[in-house]
Each structure stands twice: as C-alpha cells, then as structure tokens.
Design an enzyme around this catalytic site. Structure first.
Site, PDB file in Angstrom:
ATOM      1  N   ASN A 395     -23.804 -50.994  18.712  1.00  9.63           N
ATOM      2  CA  ASN A 395     -22.694 -50.697  17.904  1.00  9.63           C
ATOM      3  C   ASN A 395     -23.454 -50.358  15.952  1.00  9.63           C
ATOM      4  O   ASN A 395     -23.861 -49.214  15.540  1.00  9.63           O
ATOM      5  CB  ASN A 395     -21.497 -51.022  17.310  1.00  9.63           C
ATOM      6  CG  ASN A 395     -20.304 -50.788  16.927  1.00  9.63           C
ATOM      7  OD1 ASN A 395     -20.598 -50.209  15.981  1.00  9.63           O
ATOM      8  ND2 ASN A 395     -19.957 -50.665  17.536  1.00  9.63           N
ATOM      9  N   ASP A 396     -23.668 -51.475  15.729  1.00  7.92           N
ATOM     10  CA  ASP A 396     -24.412 -51.540  14.075  1.00  7.92           C
ATOM     11  C   ASP A 396     -25.604 -50.912  14.072  1.00  7.92           C
ATOM     12  O   ASP A 396     -25.890 -49.930  13.034  1.00  7.92           O
ATOM     13  CB  ASP A 396     -24.164 -53.254  13.893  1.00  7.92           C
ATOM     14  CG  ASP A 396     -23.475 -53.758  14.042  1.00  7.92           C
ATOM     15  OD1 ASP A 396     -21.953 -53.157  13.461  1.00  7.92           O
ATOM     16  OD2 ASP A 396     -23.136 -55.110  14.324  1.00  7.92           O
TER      17      ASP A 396
END
Length: 471
Positions: A395-396
């Site tokens: 994700n990040d």
C-alpha cells in the site's frame, strides 16, 4: 595455562566465523550458509567457556558444579524451544519472532550486567561504567522489542500517546541515567544494590515508554534499531567481561544494525529522530477527501489473461501476500507467464512488510530465483516501459501521494513507481487504507484496477485462467 590459550584461540575463531557469516548473509544466495557459519562460531565460543569452567572445577572450585548444571539445563531448554518454535512459525509471524528473539538478546546482555552489578567484587570505574551503559541499552532493547512484538502481533493496535509524553520520557531517561551514575559510585555498598534495582526498573520502563507512541508503520525501522541496541549491549558487556568473542560479535551486529537502520530511515526519507518522536500517523487520512476519481474493480481472470499476453510484468509484493501465505501460488503464476514468454520481475521496497528483508525471505521460501528480484533503486526506472504492474498486498510503498501531496504524512518517502506502468492491478481484500492509515491515490488512477479478494484465492483463479488458455 593451556586452557587460557585455547580460550583465546576459540574466541578469535568465533569472531572470524561471525564476521565471515555476516558477510555471506549480505546475499540471498549465500545467506543460509552464512547463518550456519555464524552458528558454528557461537557453538565454539560457548564450548570454550564451558572448557574454562571445567578447568576451574578440576582445580578444586567445586561450587561451580551447580552453575554448570543450570547452564546446561538453560541451553537445552532454550535450544529445544527455539528449534520447535522456529519450525512452526508461519511466515506472517516471522517479524514477531525476530522482535522477540532480538529482545531476548538485549535481555541476556542486561542479565549479565545485573549479575556483575549485584556482586560485591570491586571494579574500575571504567569497567563499571561500561557495564551500566550496556545494562541500560540491553534493558531498553528487551522491553522495547516486546512492545514491538505486541504491535506487530496485534496485541497493541494503536500508538499510545498523551500530552507531555516526550517530557515524561525525558525525565524517566534522565533519572535512570543518574541512577546509573549512582550505581558506579556506590558499587559494593548496600545502597548501591538498591540503586541498581531502581536503575534496571527505570531502564525497563523507558524501553516501554519509548516504543509505545511509535506507529505500526515504523516498526521495521524500530526492529532494526533495537537489533543495533542489542549488538551494542552485547559488545559492551563483552568488554566488561574481557571476552573477545562477545566484543566482536556485539560490534559487528551493532554496526550492521545501525547501518541498516540508517538505510531504512533514508528509504522513508525521514530521520531516525522523526521516526522515534514525530508521532507519525496523527495526520492519517489527510487529504483523503481531495482524492479524485473512483476505484474500478476487475475480475481475476481478466487480469490474468491481460498479463498472459503482456510483454513485461513487474510484481510488487507486500504484507498482504504474507498474510494470505500465497507466495507459492504466486510463483506458480509467474512460471506460467514466463513459459508464455512474458518478462517477469519482482520489485522490493526497502520497508515493505513488517521487518527488514521480509519480502526477500517470503519469495526465497517459494523458490523465486534471485536474479528476477530487484531493489527499488535498480528497477524504478523500468516501470514507465512496463505493460503491467501487479501489486499484491502493498500500500504505502506505491502511494503517489508521497511524490505530490505535501500535506500527506508520507510526503517525500521514495516509492516504487507502479503508477507509471501502462496498467496496474492491485490485489486487495477491501478498500481499507494501508498500515499507516494514509489514503492511496494510486487506487483511483485511470490505469489502475482493483482485484478484490484474498491473495491466495485470487492467484489460484489467475493460475487456472492462464492454464485454461493452453487447454
């Protein structure tokens, strides 16, 4: 005399094996043999220590017999438990295990210091001071690593913060340091023992208080930092005991852990002080209302067929892949694509997963060849010419907000340029945010489609879809 010479030689041998083993651990190809070599070095160091004790017993010091028996029991229990748990631990729990084992190392160093400081035997202020510093660092590593384990294991789900927390932590550390000075000054007198007890209590509490406010997204850096702490504590206690093996092993682990911590902080474009004291995550979700576009979903079969007829695919694994334990199925899918002539590569972000090197370990377990696994700096320029980027559970580390949104908490963090690929597929269980709580604008891009579901189930369907094409 001969035993003392043998002890020195064994320490030198152990130190050499530690260094050689660490060197081999720098490559995934030789890492396993490096671990074995370092393990042999540790066995040699332990065996030499027992040889010295047996020599003292032979010289008439019978009181050591009980201590030897207790040490052998401890070795048997510890080795047996570690062998059993190490064989059972799931890949998803590997970060927790690393955090716990690292904490045990710090605790062992602190215990050695506690024994030395609780005795009446005198010592130079230098030796006592080194012992106290090692005890402080080892104690902080012990309780800090336990808190890191609790965060990674979901026992503590949110950072624990309150007003004036930094001041409170500063007071605890200052008081503990002053108690440490008192331990050195009053060592050997009754009040010195009381000060030592308060000193260890303060050090253990500080380790807890230091780690509680740090967000879960920063745990990979924290684990690396405490690894460096443990090495430093072991090295200091080795100096106090005049044990070359402990000194060299501690210095090697401490320096390697420090370098790794600095590299990981750099990979997040943040200083170590920012990781430890910035309360990262307080702005979680900032800017989410300004995200334009909408998430588009795609069927797993359509995504698989698209990759089957692509020229190039870059796969970005994340923690979700480990949670689903889908690395074996992923490699099966990769081999099908390669058989069809697709150029497949893996892109690894330095802080992907929950511990340093987590994704590399995951892929190695599945048997993925090392020559198709690339670090971020080596592969980032390839995304712009890549047909498909497949993101699995990350994700990040692929969030374009890190490049464009100055209000985002992750602004400035180097990311994998997945958004620059012609097409992006993201395998994700739902529409939730990442571990840091920051909205990912990649998911709203026109060239991105979401394939919802557990990674194991989705990849199974993808494998079957590609196989059906050749039926």
């Amino acid at each position: 005399m001969y035993v003392q010479h043998l002890m020195g030689l064994s320490g030198l041998l152990a130190a050499g094996l530690f260094i050689f083993g660490l060197k081999r651990m720098s490559s995934p190809v030789t890492a396993l043999s490096g671990i074995v070599v370092a393990g042999v070095g540790m066995v040699a160091a332990v065996a030499a220590s027992f040889l010295v004790v047996f020599d003292l017993m032979h010289a008439g010091n019978d009181r050591l017999g009980v201590n030897v028996a207790l040490a052998l029991v401890a070795l048997a229990v510890g080795a047996g438990w570690a062998w059993w748990k190490g064989g059972k631990v799931a890949m998803t729990a590997m970060p927790q295990m690393v955090a716990l084992y690292n904490g045990m190392g710090g605790g062992a160093a602190a215990s050695i210091a506690a024994v030395a400081l609780s005795g009446d035997a005198g010592g130079s202020p230098l030796i006592l001071g080194v012992t106290v510093i090692g005890a402080l660092i080892g104690s902080v590593s012990l309780t800090g690593s336990v808190i890191a384990w609790a965060k990674l294991d979901g026992k503590i789900n949110h950072p624990w913060r309150f007003g004036g927390q930094r001041i409170v932590n500063g007071v605890i550390f200052a008081a503990t340091a002053l108690l440490g000075v008192g331990v050195v000054i009053f060592h050997g007198v009754p009040s010195g023992l009381s000060l030592a007890i308060l000193f260890f209590f303060g050090a253990l509490v500080f380790g807890v208080m230091m780690t509680l406010p740090i967000g879960g997204a920063d745990m990979p850096v924290v684990i690396s930092l405490y690894n460096a702490f443990t090495g430093l504590a072991v090295g200091l206690e080795g100096f106090a005991l005049q044990n070359p093996a402990l000194m060299i092993a501690g210095m090697v682990v401490g320096s390697a852990g420090t370098l790794l911590t600095a590299l990981m902080a750099k990979a997040m474009n943040r200083s170590l002080s920012n990781v430890l004291f910035s309360n990262f995550g307080d702005l979680s979700g900032a800017g989410a209302a300004d995200v334009k576009g909408e998430m588009k979903s795609a069927d797993a079969s359509d995504a698989a067929i698209n990759m089957r007829y692509a020229s190039s695919v870059i796969i970005i694994p994340g923690y979700g892949l480990a949670v689903a334990q889908a690395q074996q199925k992923l490699y099966e899918f990769v081999k099908l694509l390669q058989a069809a002539g697709v150029d497949v590569k893996f892109a690894i972000h330095p802080v992907a997963g929950r511990m340093p090197g987590h994704m590399n370990v995951l892929l190695a377990e599945a048997g993925v060849p090392y020559d198709i696994i690339f670090d971020m700096d080596d592969i980032n320029a390839d995304f712009v010419n890549t047909d498909v980027a497949l993101v699995i559970g990350a994700n990040d580390v692929v969030n374009p907000s890190a490049r464009t949104d100055k209000s985002s908490p992750i602004y400035g963090m180097p990311i994998l340029n997945a958004d620059q690929a012609h097409q992006v597929y993201v395998i994700k269980r739902g529409q939730g945010k990442g571990y840091s709580g920051v909205e990912n604008t990649l998911f709203y891009r026109q060239n991105c489609s979401m394939v919802y579901g557990d990674a194991q189930a989705v990849l199974t369907q993808m494998v079957q879809s590609v196989k059906d094409l050749g039926a």
